[in-house]
Scaffold this motif. Structure first.
Motif, short mmCIF file in Angstrom:
data_model
loop_
_atom_site.label_atom_id
_atom_site.label_comp_id
_atom_site.label_asym_id
_atom_site.label_seq_id
_atom_site.Cartn_x
_atom_site.Cartn_y
_atom_site.Cartn_z
N ILE A 109 1.68 -4.00 7.01
CA ILE A 109 0.41 -4.31 7.68
C ILE A 109 0.36 -3.61 9.02
N ASN A 110 -0.70 -2.87 9.25
CA ASN A 110 -0.98 -2.32 10.58
C ASN A 110 -1.77 -3.39 11.33
N LYS A 111 -1.14 -4.03 12.31
CA LYS A 111 -1.77 -5.15 12.99
C LYS A 111 -3.00 -4.75 13.78
N ASN A 112 -2.97 -3.57 14.38
CA ASN A 112 -4.11 -3.12 15.18
C ASN A 112 -5.35 -2.88 14.33
N LEU A 113 -5.15 -2.30 13.15
CA LEU A 113 -6.27 -2.00 12.25
C LEU A 113 -6.55 -3.12 11.27
N ASN A 114 -5.61 -4.07 11.16
CA ASN A 114 -5.68 -5.13 10.16
C ASN A 114 -5.85 -4.52 8.77
N TYR A 115 -4.97 -3.59 8.47
CA TYR A 115 -5.04 -2.81 7.24
C TYR A 115 -3.68 -2.85 6.56
N TRP A 116 -3.67 -2.99 5.23
CA TRP A 116 -2.41 -3.04 4.50
C TRP A 116 -2.21 -1.79 3.65
N TYR A 117 -0.93 -1.48 3.45
CA TYR A 117 -0.60 -0.35 2.57
C TYR A 117 0.67 -0.69 1.80
N LEU A 118 0.60 -0.56 0.48
CA LEU A 118 1.74 -0.84 -0.38
C LEU A 118 2.39 0.48 -0.77
N HIS A 119 3.51 0.79 -0.13
CA HIS A 119 4.16 2.08 -0.32
C HIS A 119 4.67 2.27 -1.75
N SER A 120 5.09 1.21 -2.39
CA SER A 120 5.65 1.34 -3.74
C SER A 120 4.60 1.75 -4.77
N GLU A 121 3.32 1.51 -4.47
CA GLU A 121 2.25 1.86 -5.41
C GLU A 121 1.24 2.83 -4.82
N GLY A 122 1.34 3.10 -3.51
CA GLY A 122 0.43 4.05 -2.89
C GLY A 122 -1.00 3.57 -2.81
N ILE A 123 -1.18 2.27 -2.59
CA ILE A 123 -2.53 1.71 -2.47
C ILE A 123 -2.64 0.92 -1.16
N GLY A 124 -3.83 0.64 -0.71
CA GLY A 124 -4.03 -0.13 0.51
C GLY A 124 -5.48 -0.55 0.67
N GLY A 125 -5.78 -1.17 1.82
CA GLY A 125 -7.15 -1.60 2.05
C GLY A 125 -7.23 -2.71 3.08
N LYS A 126 -8.34 -3.42 3.04
CA LYS A 126 -8.59 -4.54 3.95
C LYS A 126 -8.35 -5.86 3.23
N ASN A 127 -8.66 -6.95 3.93
CA ASN A 127 -8.41 -8.28 3.36
C ASN A 127 -9.08 -8.47 2.01
N ILE A 128 -10.33 -8.04 1.91
CA ILE A 128 -11.08 -8.27 0.68
C ILE A 128 -10.45 -7.52 -0.49
#
Length: 293
Positions: A46-65
């Motif tokens: 989780i990037n706390k400043n952007l409130n954005y997640w990224y899952l390195h094992s699958e190469g996906i990410g996004g916001k809360n929704i």
């Protein structure tokens, strides 16, 4: 609640409400084990400043929704209905501000009690320098107000559990002291179980023989133990160096003639665990220096 509002809620808070604790974190980021699948090494960032997640094992990410759509396998509208039923603002205030809840109502259920296995809890014990004392602890999974949580559990004499993790300090069940008996004629008294665990790490270094141990779990329990101390030939006090600790020591020493204030060992520190942390850090630094040479 709409998508924009939901996306402003700290994702850490959302994960905590689902029972996920970080394995490591800094001011800018937090790492978790994959919430969607089992894994041994944290790959969810989780990037706390952007409130954005990224899952390195699958190469996906996004916001809360995006996270909750995948987590619940649900539509946007279903996710928002789920979010509406969660009181995130009060959850944030209760846990992120480290609120100390000592007399929790019985609006909870213990789901599982087992050996400590979760990486986040093991890492927390490592940070407190007591990772080798898990024999006295349990991993407790519990639900409260339709939310699932877990933490390190230390059992008291009423069958309740003192629960600790980085984000909460609560008691499940009736508040009481914890006693560990070794049929000894001496007893050592501690305010909290992390101080007891710290002492166990220092016991050999201090050339102390095992004794009976009494953990108050709160200085408010001081008046409840005085009658049980008369049978001991020696009573050693390892309480905190603060006003509450001073008061408890004064109460016990005024009524128990053979009680001894042992805080001189860590007089420059708040408590025994802080002292252990300092001692351990110094040893680790010395080892690193020798290794570099």
């Amino acid at each position: 609640m709409n998508c924009k509002q939901f996306n402003t809620i700290p994702l850490e808070e959302v994960l905590l409400s689902l029972g996920h604790l970080p394995t490591k974190q800094s001011e800018k980021e937090a790492w978790f084990l994959n919430p969607f699948a089992k894994e041994n090494h944290a790959s969810f960032k989780i990037n706390k400043n952007l409130n954005y997640w990224y899952l390195h094992s699958e190469g996906i990410g996004g916001k809360n929704i995006d996270f909750m759509k995948r987590y619940l396998n649900a539509s946007v509208s279903e996710v928002l209905v789920w979010a509406e039923n969660k009181d995130f603002s009060s959850f944030h205030q209760q846990n992120i501000s480290y609120s100390k809840l000592e007399n929790l109502s019985k609006n909870y259920e213990i789901i599982d009690v087992k050996e400590i296995q979760h990486p986040a809890l093991l890492e927390y014990l490592k940070e407190r320098k007591v990772e080798n004392q898990t024999e006295f602890l349990h991993e407790i999974h519990y639900s409260m107000n339709d939310k699932n949580y877990f933490g390190i559990g230390f059992k008291n004499d009423s069958g309740g559990y003192e629960i600790r993790n980085k984000y909460s300090k609560i008691c499940l069940g009736k508040k009481n002291i914890s006693t560990i008996k070794n049929d000894s004629n001496s007893v050592r008294i501690f305010e909290g179980f992390f101080d007891f665990l710290s002492f166990k790490n220092l016991e050999n270094e201090l050339e102390k023989e095992p004794s009976d141990y009494l953990i108050l779990n709160s200085v408010s329990m001081t008046h409840n133990i005085k009658n049980s101390l008369g049978k001991y030939e020696k009573v050693e006090l390892y309480l905190d160096n603060d006003e509450a600790g001073n008061c408890a020591v004064e109460i016990i020493c005024s009524e128990i003639q053979n009680a001894k204030d042992c805080r001189v060992l860590y007089s420059d520190f708040k408590d025994l665990n802080e002292y252990l942390n300092q001692q351990t850090s110094e040893v680790e630094n010395q080892s690193k220096t020798r290794f570099k040479r």
